[in-house]
Enzyme design. Structure first.
Site, PDB file in Angstrom:
ATOM      1  CG  HIS A   1      60.076 112.395  28.832  1.00  0.00           C
ATOM      2  ND1 HIS A   1      61.143 112.572  29.997  1.00  0.00           N
ATOM      3  CD2 HIS A   1      61.111 112.921  27.871  1.00  0.00           C
ATOM      4  CE1 HIS A   1      62.442 112.794  30.153  1.00  0.00           C
ATOM      5  NE2 HIS A   1      62.584 113.043  28.986  1.00  0.00           N
TER       6      HIS A   1
ATOM      7  CG  ASP B   1      66.144 111.766  28.497  1.00  0.00           C
ATOM      8  OD1 ASP B   1      65.017 111.588  28.968  1.00  0.00           O
ATOM      9  OD2 ASP B   1      66.516 112.978  27.606  1.00  0.00           O
TER      10      ASP B   1
ATOM     11  CD  GLU C   1      71.574 111.668  22.811  1.00  0.00           C
ATOM     12  OE1 GLU C   1      70.726 112.209  23.246  1.00  0.00           O
ATOM     13  OE2 GLU C   1      72.283 112.271  22.339  1.00  0.00           O
TER      14      GLU C   1
ATOM     15  N   GLY D   1      70.884 111.413  14.303  1.00  0.00           N
ATOM     16  CA  GLY D   1      69.866 110.816  14.005  1.00  0.00           C
ATOM     17  C   GLY D   1      69.511 111.901  12.326  1.00  0.00           C
TER      18      GLY D   1
ATOM     19  CG  ASP E   1      63.301 113.645  24.328  1.00  0.00           C
ATOM     20  OD1 ASP E   1      63.874 115.319  24.003  1.00  0.00           O
ATOM     21  OD2 ASP E   1      62.949 112.896  24.707  1.00  0.00           O
ATOM     22  CB  SER E   2      65.998 117.632  18.923  1.00  0.00           C
ATOM     23  OG  SER E   2      66.028 119.027  19.149  1.00  0.00           O
ATOM     24  CB  THR E   3      69.879 119.602  22.462  1.00  0.00           C
ATOM     25  OG1 THR E   3      70.850 119.503  21.444  1.00  0.00           O
ATOM     26  CG2 THR E   3      70.110 119.320  23.464  1.00  0.00           C
ATOM     27  CG  ASP E   4      67.740 124.983  23.510  1.00  0.00           C
ATOM     28  OD1 ASP E   4      66.932 124.564  23.222  1.00  0.00           O
ATOM     29  OD2 ASP E   4      67.758 125.395  24.237  1.00  0.00           O
TER      30      ASP E   4
HETATM   31  N1  SAM Z   1      64.369 117.018  27.186  1.00  0.00           N
HETATM   32  C1  SAM Z   1      65.596 117.640  26.248  1.00  0.00           C
HETATM   33  C2  SAM Z   1      65.465 119.196  26.130  1.00  0.00           C
HETATM   34  O1  SAM Z   1      64.291 120.260  25.472  1.00  0.00           O
HETATM   35  O2  SAM Z   1      66.054 119.721  26.694  1.00  0.00           O
HETATM   36  C3  SAM Z   1      66.521 117.022  25.401  1.00  0.00           C
HETATM   37  C4  SAM Z   1      66.789 116.159  26.496  1.00  0.00           C
HETATM   38  S1  SAM Z   1      67.683 114.959  25.215  1.00  0.00           S
HETATM   39  C5  SAM Z   1      68.913 114.785  26.488  1.00  0.00           C
HETATM   40  C6  SAM Z   1      68.530 115.300  23.784  1.00  0.00           C
HETATM   41  C7  SAM Z   1      69.694 114.786  22.992  1.00  0.00           C
HETATM   42  O3  SAM Z   1      69.535 115.201  22.045  1.00  0.00           O
HETATM   43  C8  SAM Z   1      70.945 115.323  24.038  1.00  0.00           C
HETATM   44  O4  SAM Z   1      71.363 114.398  24.121  1.00  0.00           O
HETATM   45  C9  SAM Z   1      72.030 115.179  22.102  1.00  0.00           C
HETATM   46  O5  SAM Z   1      73.233 115.142  22.630  1.00  0.00           O
HETATM   47  C10 SAM Z   1      70.935 114.970  21.480  1.00  0.00           C
HETATM   48  N2  SAM Z   1      71.184 115.528  20.332  1.00  0.00           N
HETATM   49  C11 SAM Z   1      71.379 116.737  19.201  1.00  0.00           C
HETATM   50  N3  SAM Z   1      71.778 116.520  17.982  1.00  0.00           N
HETATM   51  C12 SAM Z   1      71.231 115.296  17.867  1.00  0.00           C
HETATM   52  C13 SAM Z   1      71.302 114.713  16.259  1.00  0.00           C
HETATM   53  N4  SAM Z   1      72.293 115.323  15.514  1.00  0.00           N
HETATM   54  N5  SAM Z   1      71.485 113.486  16.602  1.00  0.00           N
HETATM   55  C14 SAM Z   1      70.968 112.430  18.137  1.00  0.00           C
HETATM   56  N6  SAM Z   1      70.782 113.070  19.008  1.00  0.00           N
HETATM   57  C15 SAM Z   1      70.928 114.102  19.347  1.00  0.00           C
END
Ligand code: SAM
Length: 285
Positions: A64, A88, A108, A140, A157-160
């Site tokens: 972060h 988070d 999110e 997003g 700040d997204s997932t894979d």
């Molecule tokens: N630090 C983290 C990592 O790289 O493992 C990322 C943390 S954060 C929890 C990632 C968030 O992105 C998830 O909660 C997921 O639901 C969100 N996410 C995925 N696709 C998205 C989208 N199209 N729009 C908004 N949020 C999204």
């Protein structure tokens, strides 16, 4: 009490990392993913989405700090910031520590992630009710396509790149991001692992190069992500991440950090040779 419970992150199809679990705090399945929060023995509380580690209390500050303070200290007057993902709450928490920021919109897609973290991981979710944070539960991709607002800094700040996060790595999304940034705007994005996912880094940097005049990659050390070395991309309409960085602003801010500091800001952009070789010509000077 689960005396012999371990959680294993299975990364790609050949690597597993195991953590001792003291207690399962939350397990749910949303429309988008499975969401679990566990209390681990050595790393504090941990959030997993689809079995992949998102944050742990022990090392979340590294991620972060570096996703937030690098762009917010390069941009000379960040006022309006957009976070995409980041359920988070850790990134939004860091954004609003900057006195110049009037508003931080966080989009999110998964309300279950936000609710689970508010209930069980206040360390990251603690700022989500702050009046400067405008929390939107939505996609997003759709948000940047439709918003009329202009942002100084956008943090992805997204997932894979699987499921709803897949478009967050594509050119149509970054064209919309470009359009809703101010004329000197910056976008920083979760940039994956140079050890295990250089193909994703190459494709993301190609996309950024097609849309932005300047694109870079910077690295940091994350304790609980596979391979330890992790990255963010930095793309900008105007500012160079090191040459336009004024370390005095960090001192003047009066903020203290557990990971970020001024020498590290610049050093993070110095990449190992195998990364430079792999990302040849995709990173600007
Ligand atoms: N630090 C983290 C990592 O790289 O493992 C990322 C943390 S954060 C929890 C990632 C968030 O992105 C998830 O909660 C997921 O639901 C969100 N996410 C995925 N696709 C998205 C989208 N199209 N729009 C908004 N949020 C999204």
């Amino acid at each position: 009490m689960h005396s012999n419970l371990w959680v294993e992150e299975k990364f790609q199809d050949f690597l597993g990392i195991k953590f001792k679990v003291e207690k399962v705090l939350f397990s749910g399945k949303s429309n988008f993913q499975t969401v679990d929060v566990v209390e681990t023995k050595g790393h504090g509380k941990m959030l997993l989405n689809d079995g992949l580690i998102m944050v742990t209390e022990r090392d979340e500050f590294a991620y972060h700090d570096m996703i937030t303070h690098v762009p917010l200290f390069v941009h000379p007057h960040p006022k309006n910031v957009l976070v995409i993902g980041g359920g988070d709450g850790g990134t939004a928490r860091e954004v609003i520590r900057h006195a110049s920021v009037d508003k931080c919109t966080m989009v999110e897609i998964d309300g279950m992630v936000v609710d689970a973290c508010k209930a069980h991981i206040p360390q990251t979710a603690c700022a989500l009710d702050d009046e400067r944070i405008n929390l939107i539960i939505g996609d997003g991709v759709q948000f940047v396509k439709e918003t009329k607002e202009k942002f100084d800094v956008i943090i992805v700040d997204s997932t894979d790149p699987i499921g709803p996060a897949q478009p967050l790595f594509g050119e149509a999304f970054y064209q919309d991001v470009f359009n809703c940034l101010t004329d000197d705007g910056i976008v920083v994005s979760q940039g994956e692992s140079s050890w295990y996912a250089m193909d994703i880094q190459q494709s993301l940097l190609k996309v950024l190069n097609n849309v932005f005049p300047k694109s870079y990659l910077y690295s940091f050390s994350n304790l609980t992500y596979p391979g330890g070395l992790w990255s963010f991309t930095f793309a900008s309409k105007k500012y160079h991440p090191v040459n336009d960085f004024n370390p005095e602003r960090v001192t003047q801010s009066g903020l203290a950090f557990d990971y970020y500091n001024t020498p590290l800001h610049s050093a993070a952009f110095a990449l190992p040779s195998f990364v430079i070789k792999g990302l040849d010509e995709l990173i600007d000077n």
